[in-house]
Design a protein around this motif. Structure first.
Motif, PDB file in Angstrom:
ATOM      1  N   UNK A  59      -0.756   4.437   9.162  1.00 27.81           N
ATOM      2  CA  UNK A  59      -1.980   4.943   8.545  1.00 27.81           C
ATOM      3  C   UNK A  59      -2.300   4.301   7.213  1.00 27.81           C
ATOM      4  N   UNK A  60      -1.286   4.014   6.424  1.00 24.90           N
ATOM      5  CA  UNK A  60      -1.484   3.650   5.019  1.00 24.90           C
ATOM      6  C   UNK A  60      -1.687   2.148   4.855  1.00 24.90           C
ATOM      7  N   UNK A  61      -2.779   1.799   4.203  1.00 23.85           N
ATOM      8  CA  UNK A  61      -3.060   0.403   3.872  1.00 23.85           C
ATOM      9  C   UNK A  61      -3.598   0.341   2.452  1.00 23.85           C
ATOM     10  N   UNK A  62      -2.734   0.148   1.463  1.00 22.90           N
ATOM     11  CA  UNK A  62      -3.217   0.080   0.080  1.00 22.90           C
ATOM     12  C   UNK A  62      -4.067  -1.157  -0.143  1.00 22.90           C
ATOM     13  N   UNK A  63      -5.021  -1.027  -1.032  1.00 25.90           N
ATOM     14  CA  UNK A  63      -5.955  -2.123  -1.310  1.00 25.90           C
ATOM     15  C   UNK A  63      -5.603  -2.780  -2.645  1.00 25.90           C
ATOM     16  N   UNK A  64      -5.801  -4.084  -2.713  1.00 22.49           N
ATOM     17  CA  UNK A  64      -5.469  -4.811  -3.933  1.00 22.49           C
ATOM     18  C   UNK A  64      -6.290  -4.341  -5.122  1.00 22.49           C
ATOM     19  N   UNK A  65      -7.503  -3.831  -4.878  1.00 22.49           N
ATOM     20  CA  UNK A  65      -8.287  -3.325  -6.003  1.00 22.49           C
ATOM     21  C   UNK A  65      -7.570  -2.162  -6.678  1.00 22.49           C
ATOM     22  N   UNK A  66      -6.903  -1.325  -5.872  1.00 20.47           N
ATOM     23  CA  UNK A  66      -6.143  -0.235  -6.440  1.00 20.47           C
ATOM     24  C   UNK A  66      -4.979  -0.723  -7.267  1.00 20.47           C
ATOM     25  N   UNK A  67      -4.355  -1.837  -6.838  1.00 21.81           N
ATOM     26  CA  UNK A  67      -3.247  -2.402  -7.612  1.00 21.81           C
ATOM     27  C   UNK A  67      -3.731  -2.846  -8.982  1.00 21.81           C
ATOM     28  N   UNK A  68      -4.871  -3.506  -9.034  1.00 24.03           N
ATOM     29  CA  UNK A  68      -5.420  -3.954 -10.320  1.00 24.03           C
ATOM     30  C   UNK A  68      -5.761  -2.753 -11.201  1.00 24.03           C
ATOM     31  N   UNK A  69      -6.178  -1.656 -10.564  1.00 28.08           N
ATOM     32  CA  UNK A  69      -6.532  -0.455 -11.322  1.00 28.08           C
ATOM     33  C   UNK A  69      -5.339   0.063 -12.114  1.00 28.08           C
ATOM     34  N   UNK A  70      -4.142  -0.062 -11.513  1.00 29.62           N
ATOM     35  CA  UNK A  70      -2.930   0.410 -12.174  1.00 29.62           C
ATOM     36  C   UNK A  70      -2.156  -0.705 -12.872  1.00 29.62           C
ATOM     37  N   UNK A  71      -2.698  -1.915 -12.847  1.00 30.40           N
ATOM     38  CA  UNK A  71      -1.994  -3.019 -13.475  1.00 30.40           C
ATOM     39  C   UNK A  71      -0.775  -3.478 -12.694  1.00 30.40           C
ATOM     40  N   UNK A  72      -0.816  -3.323 -11.377  1.00 32.18           N
ATOM     41  CA  UNK A  72       0.294  -3.713 -10.508  1.00 32.18           C
ATOM     42  C   UNK A  72      -0.038  -5.037  -9.836  1.00 32.18           C
ATOM     43  N   UNK A  73       0.978  -5.850  -9.625  1.00 26.69           N
ATOM     44  CA  UNK A  73       0.813  -7.076  -8.857  1.00 26.69           C
ATOM     45  C   UNK A  73       0.659  -6.695  -7.381  1.00 26.69           C
ATOM     46  N   UNK A  74      -0.457  -7.054  -6.718  1.00 28.21           N
ATOM     47  CA  UNK A  74      -0.643  -6.678  -5.311  1.00 28.21           C
ATOM     48  C   UNK A  74       0.452  -7.191  -4.389  1.00 28.21           C
ATOM     49  N   UNK A  75       1.187  -8.212  -4.816  1.00 25.31           N
ATOM     50  CA  UNK A  75       2.246  -8.758  -3.967  1.00 25.31           C
ATOM     51  C   UNK A  75       3.398  -7.775  -3.780  1.00 25.31           C
ATOM     52  N   UNK A  76       3.427  -6.668  -4.549  1.00 24.88           N
ATOM     53  CA  UNK A  76       4.480  -5.679  -4.370  1.00 24.88           C
ATOM     54  C   UNK A  76       4.421  -5.063  -2.970  1.00 24.88           C
TER      55      UNK A  76
END
Length: 371
Positions: free
Chosen positions: A4-21
């Motif tokens: 079910x879960x598919x995180x989006x890279x925009x959300x990663x940028x929102x939290x200052x996370x590298x999307x590659x995590x």
């Protein structure tokens, strides 16, 4: 891949996370399945199981184990630093993926889906993956037999629900095996991290996650199941989609309360990989069902997680190469991985037609990006 879960890279940028995590956990799980159970086992990669790897890492704290993975089409034939296959979180995620994958294949066999010639080989794969899950669970001291028994009881529960001469069965009883499995997997992340105080709250979070997963699948497949005369828990219990959606929202609230109890709600990776995708899932489902579902707003902690500006001219931009383009066309779009590929452009501010289910995943402004 499924889940079910598919995180989006925009959300990663929102939290200052590298999307590659997210990719590190996905590829680590995929490599772990390959190394321990063969190439075919990689198809059991489950995006929901990756949350187990993330939760274990988050609770462990400190440096995380990473290893170098070779070129892969999902990464545009690039190498990557991924979660180590022998790390406790990846082993737990592998156990969950194999167990759920085995159950999913067996369901298709029992429902007599596909060609009769494929049913025997599929049954063998299901049995092999179930044995692999037992072996993997032994490495992390997880008693998987109650979970196997719960999964095996699902068929009997569904048969009882369809029988006219037996006691009526409730929707909660039908989803109980899924709830039990998810509860024990979530709780074991705290065991692996040696966080005894987190075990029961995470067990409760897992129980609600299992209910969400089961009900969301039932709501999504309801019309198709009725058309093809397949079993659906909502139809079997005469539960309307409005009631099912209300239960989904209450389960989501209970899950968040449990996560908050152990202080994981302020962890950026937990919000990005678990809480925000659940919010997007429920919002999108409510919109598709025609139910008023206002977007949930949660504190963004701007001081702790400074957002990244996608329009920043100093931000490094990468040009996709030919192999990466081929990989996206053949692999990323069919699997849904493209939604967490590296985003180089800001959100367009409008929804785009989905390539597949839930391809329009973005949580940023309830719109979709140019993935």
């Amino acid at each position: 891949m499924f889940g079910l879960l598919t995180p989006c890279a925009h959300g990663a940028h929102k939290y200052g996370i590298d999307p590659s995590q997210w990719r590190a956990h996905m590829c680590g799980l995929c490599v772990g399945l390959r190394d321990g159970h063969g190439q075919l086992a990689r198809t059991a990669t489950n995006t929901d199981a990756m949350v187990l790897s993330m939760l274990t890492e988050t609770q462990l704290g400190g440096p995380v184990a990473r290893t170098e993975a070779g070129p892969c089409a999902l990464r545009g034939m690039r190498r990557a630093s991924v979660a180590a296959a022998d790390s406790p979180g990846v082993r737990l995620a592998s156990t969950a993926s194999l167990l759920l994958g085995a159950a999913k294949i067996r369901d298709h066999v029992d429902d007599r889906d596909g060609s009769p010639l494929l049913r025997r080989p599929m049954a063998k794969v299901s049995g092999r993956w179930a044995d692999g899950a037992r072996a993997q669970a032994a490495l992390i001291d997880l008693d998987v037999e109650p979970l196997v028994a719960a999964i095996n009881s699902q068929g009997a529960l569904e048969a009882r629900a369809g029988a006219t001469d037996s006691r009526p069965i409730s929707l909660d009883e039908l989803t109980a095996p899924t709830q039990l499995c998810a509860a024990e997997f979530f709780a074991h992340t705290a065991v692996l991290a040696d966080r005894a105080a987190n075990v029961e709250p995470l067990r409760e979070a897992g129980r609600n996650f299992g209910r969400i997963a089961h009900l969301a699948d039932a709501v999504e497949d309801l019309e198709d199941d009725i058309a093809h005369e397949r079993f659906n828990p909502l139809a079997a219990t005469a539960t309307g989609v409005d009631d099912a959606y209300d239960l989904l929202r209450r389960s989501d609230t209970a899950l968040r309360e449990a996560v908050t109890e152990v202080g994981l709600d302020r962890e950026p990776t937990v919000r990005w990989m678990l809480l925000d995708p659940l919010s997007s899932l429920l919002t999108g489902m409510g919109r598709d069902l025609g139910i008023l579902a206002p977007s949930a707003h949660y504190p963004q902690y701007p001081d702790q997680y400074p957002p990244q500006n996608p329009n920043d001219p100093n931000r490094r931009r990468r040009r996709p190469n030919l192999l990466e383009g081929i990989g996206k066309f053949l692999v990323q779009y069919p699997t849904g991985y493209a939604c967490v590929a590296d985003h180089d452009r800001p959100c367009s501010g409008r929804r785009k037609k989905a390539w597949i289910k839930r391809m329009d995943c973005c949580d940023c402004g309830d719109c979709c990006c140019d993935c």
